[in-house]
Design an enzyme around this catalytic site. Structure first.
Site, PDB file in Angstrom:
ATOM      1  N   THR A  61      35.995 -15.790 -10.849  1.00 14.20           N
ATOM      2  CA  THR A  61      36.599 -15.201 -12.075  1.00 14.20           C
ATOM      3  C   THR A  61      35.574 -14.447 -12.913  1.00 14.20           C
ATOM      4  OG1 THR A  61      36.169 -17.153 -13.443  1.00 14.20           O
ATOM      5  CG2 THR A  61      38.252 -17.106 -12.198  1.00 14.20           C
ATOM      6  N   ILE A  83      27.453 -25.839 -16.238  1.00 14.48           N
ATOM      7  CA  ILE A  83      27.556 -26.737 -15.064  1.00 14.48           C
ATOM      8  C   ILE A  83      26.184 -27.249 -14.630  1.00 14.48           C
ATOM      9  CG2 ILE A  83      27.370 -24.993 -13.212  1.00 14.48           C
ATOM     10  CD1 ILE A  83      29.864 -26.396 -11.955  1.00 14.48           C
ATOM     11  N   VAL A 104      26.857 -17.877 -12.521  1.00 10.79           N
ATOM     12  CA  VAL A 104      26.565 -19.312 -12.337  1.00 10.79           C
ATOM     13  C   VAL A 104      25.580 -19.514 -11.184  1.00 10.79           C
ATOM     14  CG1 VAL A 104      28.523 -19.775 -10.764  1.00 10.79           C
ATOM     15  CG2 VAL A 104      27.688 -21.581 -12.276  1.00 10.79           C
ATOM     16  N   ASP A 105      25.613 -18.604 -10.219  1.00 13.73           N
ATOM     17  CA  ASP A 105      24.675 -18.658  -9.082  1.00 13.73           C
ATOM     18  C   ASP A 105      23.242 -18.589  -9.614  1.00 13.73           C
ATOM     19  OD1 ASP A 105      24.428 -16.645  -6.002  1.00 13.73           O
ATOM     20  OD2 ASP A 105      23.725 -18.647  -6.512  1.00 13.73           O
ATOM     21  N   TYR A 155      33.347 -11.372  -9.543  1.00 14.91           N
ATOM     22  CA  TYR A 155      34.303 -11.039  -8.472  1.00 14.91           C
ATOM     23  C   TYR A 155      35.695 -10.699  -8.995  1.00 14.91           C
ATOM     24  CZ  TYR A 155      30.988 -12.250  -4.740  1.00 14.91           C
ATOM     25  OH  TYR A 155      29.916 -12.272  -3.880  1.00 14.91           O
TER      26      TYR A 155
HETATM   27  N1  APR Z   1      28.119 -22.988 -15.938  1.00 17.88           N
HETATM   28  C1  APR Z   1      29.429 -22.925 -15.603  1.00 17.88           C
HETATM   29  N2  APR Z   1      30.081 -21.757 -15.356  1.00 17.88           N
HETATM   30  C2  APR Z   1      29.351 -20.614 -15.475  1.00 17.88           C
HETATM   31  C3  APR Z   1      27.982 -20.604 -15.809  1.00 17.88           C
HETATM   32  C4  APR Z   1      27.368 -21.865 -16.040  1.00 17.88           C
HETATM   33  N3  APR Z   1      26.065 -21.961 -16.354  1.00 17.88           N
HETATM   34  N4  APR Z   1      27.556 -19.301 -15.836  1.00 17.88           N
HETATM   35  C5  APR Z   1      28.634 -18.555 -15.554  1.00 17.88           C
HETATM   36  N5  APR Z   1      29.716 -19.335 -15.351  1.00 17.88           N
HETATM   37  C6  APR Z   1      31.086 -18.952 -15.049  1.00 17.88           C
HETATM   38  C7  APR Z   1      31.517 -17.567 -15.430  1.00 17.88           C
HETATM   39  O1  APR Z   1      31.832 -17.516 -16.828  1.00 17.88           O
HETATM   40  C8  APR Z   1      32.769 -17.430 -14.562  1.00 17.88           C
HETATM   41  O2  APR Z   1      33.879 -18.002 -15.250  1.00 17.88           O
HETATM   42  O3  APR Z   1      31.264 -19.008 -13.646  1.00 17.88           O
HETATM   43  C9  APR Z   1      32.446 -18.290 -13.327  1.00 17.88           C
HETATM   44  C10 APR Z   1      32.214 -17.500 -12.064  1.00 17.88           C
HETATM   45  O4  APR Z   1      31.565 -16.267 -12.430  1.00 17.88           O
HETATM   46  P1  APR Z   1      30.349 -15.701 -11.556  1.00 17.88           P
HETATM   47  O5  APR Z   1      29.179 -16.558 -11.726  1.00 17.88           O
HETATM   48  O6  APR Z   1      30.248 -14.266 -11.888  1.00 17.88           O
HETATM   49  O7  APR Z   1      30.842 -15.901 -10.031  1.00 17.88           O
HETATM   50  P2  APR Z   1      31.931 -15.070  -9.191  1.00 17.88           P
HETATM   51  O8  APR Z   1      32.937 -14.403 -10.051  1.00 17.88           O
HETATM   52  O9  APR Z   1      32.424 -16.052  -8.178  1.00 17.88           O
HETATM   53  O10 APR Z   1      31.049 -13.945  -8.497  1.00 17.88           O
HETATM   54  C11 APR Z   1      30.091 -14.384  -7.550  1.00 17.88           C
HETATM   55  O11 APR Z   1      28.319 -13.311  -8.712  1.00 17.88           O
HETATM   56  O12 APR Z   1      26.460 -14.366  -9.483  1.00 17.88           O
HETATM   57  C12 APR Z   1      26.933 -13.614  -8.460  1.00 17.88           C
HETATM   58  O13 APR Z   1      25.648 -14.297  -6.542  1.00 17.88           O
HETATM   59  C13 APR Z   1      26.930 -14.364  -7.167  1.00 17.88           C
HETATM   60  O14 APR Z   1      27.471 -12.443  -5.877  1.00 17.88           O
HETATM   61  C14 APR Z   1      27.990 -13.634  -6.403  1.00 17.88           C
HETATM   62  C15 APR Z   1      29.012 -13.298  -7.482  1.00 17.88           C
END
Ligand code: APR
Length: 334
Positions: free
Chosen positions: A118, A11, A33-34, A121
């Protein structure tokens, strides 16, 4: 109406008005992704987030995109999956809705979502994908200002689920607002010219569209003739419409049209299933309709859907035009 796209990728590379970040309540960065978004945007993003004073789960806040190709980042905080007993589904839906609300308020036209919650979390991916689709489609039907929504899937599993859901993403919505009536009128003009000019000629099509499918005519039919219009959205695009009205113990199917380009996507069957469920809700014994005797395609389509021919009727429609139709009927069982 916005286009919904499903892609597999990173993304942080998308050149759109805004990308959505799956953040945590501090908004001070993290993994997944954060972390990727903060790494690509640079330290200015963290500085901007520090001024936002955090974000509640289900809510969304906006910052510039800084070094990202995207102009903005909309930070939302998804729910941590905890078995589904703590409003997780409602909160996840709120993430998509609030992010789109913030986008709309900031004049954003193209927006990309990751698969929120997904990853770390732990939200079940298929359920999350379905919530994402339903929420985004529901928002888009009332917000034509959003032009494109991209679901950016990073992993194969999510990509597979989104595509599985996508192929039959149909939404059938009762027409209420003037903007929806205008969408019906526009569809009617397109569809009637596509189908009826070869059958009844351009002059009669023009007369009928102007007389029966103008915005004013549709408003009149809804307001005083108790006709119900429904828009059929496929992948968030207006793709057809239905008009029904009670007729004694039956339900009269006055109009049921699908754009030619959307034929073969299952909208006919999906639309009829909806009409049957509505007929049952109204306690109708059958669905009846009339179809032009020369409209072979529609006659065959209704025949395939189980309608039986019950006779014919000739109707004066004004300006010297006459419709010579078959009458057809589908009995509602059970
Ligand atoms: N581009 C698009 N999607 C991504 C990318 C990227 N570069 N990197 C990871 N993802 C996807 C993951 O594969 C997953 O499907 O983003 C989705 C959400 O996963 P997470 O990033 O782990 O987010 P979430 O499950 O909402 O958990 C949020 O994770 O990173 C920490 O600070 C954040 O504490 C928060 C928690």
């Amino acid at each position: 109406m916005a286009k919904i796209e499903i892609i597999r990728g990173d993304i942080t590379r998308l050149d759109v008005d805004a990308i959505v970040n799956a953040a945590n309540r501090s908004l001070l960065g993290g993994g997944g992704v954060d972390g990727a978004i903060h790494r690509s945007a640079g330290t200015e993003l963290l500085e901007a987030c520090e001024l936002l004073n955090g974000c509640n789960t289900g809510d969304a806040k906006i910052t510039p995109g800084f070094k990202l190709p995207a102009n903005h980042v909309i930070h939302t905080v998804g729910p941590v999956w905890n078995g589904g007993m703590n409003r997780e589904k409602e909160l996840l839906s709120s993430c998509y809705r609030q992010s789109l609300r913030v986008a709309s308020e900031n004049g954003i036209r193209t927006i990309a979502f990751p698969n929120i919650s997904t990853g770390v979390y732990g939200f079940p991916k298929l359920e999350a994908a379905s919530i994402a689709f339903e929420t985004v489609q529901g928002f888009l039907t009332d917000h034509p200002e959003i032009e494109k929504v991209i679901f950016c899937c990073f992993d194969e599993e999510n990509f597979g689920y989104y595509n599985k859901l996508n192929c039959n993403k149909t939404l059938i919505k009762l027409v209420k607002s003037t903007s929806e009536i205008k969408i019906v009128a526009d569809l009617a003009s397109t569809i009637w010219n596509e189908y009826y000019v070869p059958i009844i000629g351009q002059e009669q099509v023009n007369y009928m569209v102007a007389s029966f499918q103008s915005i004013e005519a549709i408003e009149q039919q809804i307001r005083t003739e108790h006709q119900e219009y429904y828009l059929i959205y496929h992948l968030a695009e207006p793709s057809g419409y239905i008009c029904i009205k009670p007729a004694g113990n039956d339900l009269f199917l006055s109009k049921f049209y699908i754009l030619k380009e959307k034929r073969g996507t299952g909208l006919g069957k999906g639309g009829l299933n909806f009409i049957i469920s509505r007929a049952k809700e109204l306690g109708a014994n059958a669905i009846t309709l009339t179809v032009n005797k020369n409209n072979i395609n529609s006659i065959n389509a209704y025949d395939k859907l189980g309608f039986k021919n019950t006779g014919s009727v000739v109707t004066e429609i004004g300006a010297g035009f006459v419709m010579d139709d078959y009458t057809m009927r589908l009995d509602i069982t059970g």
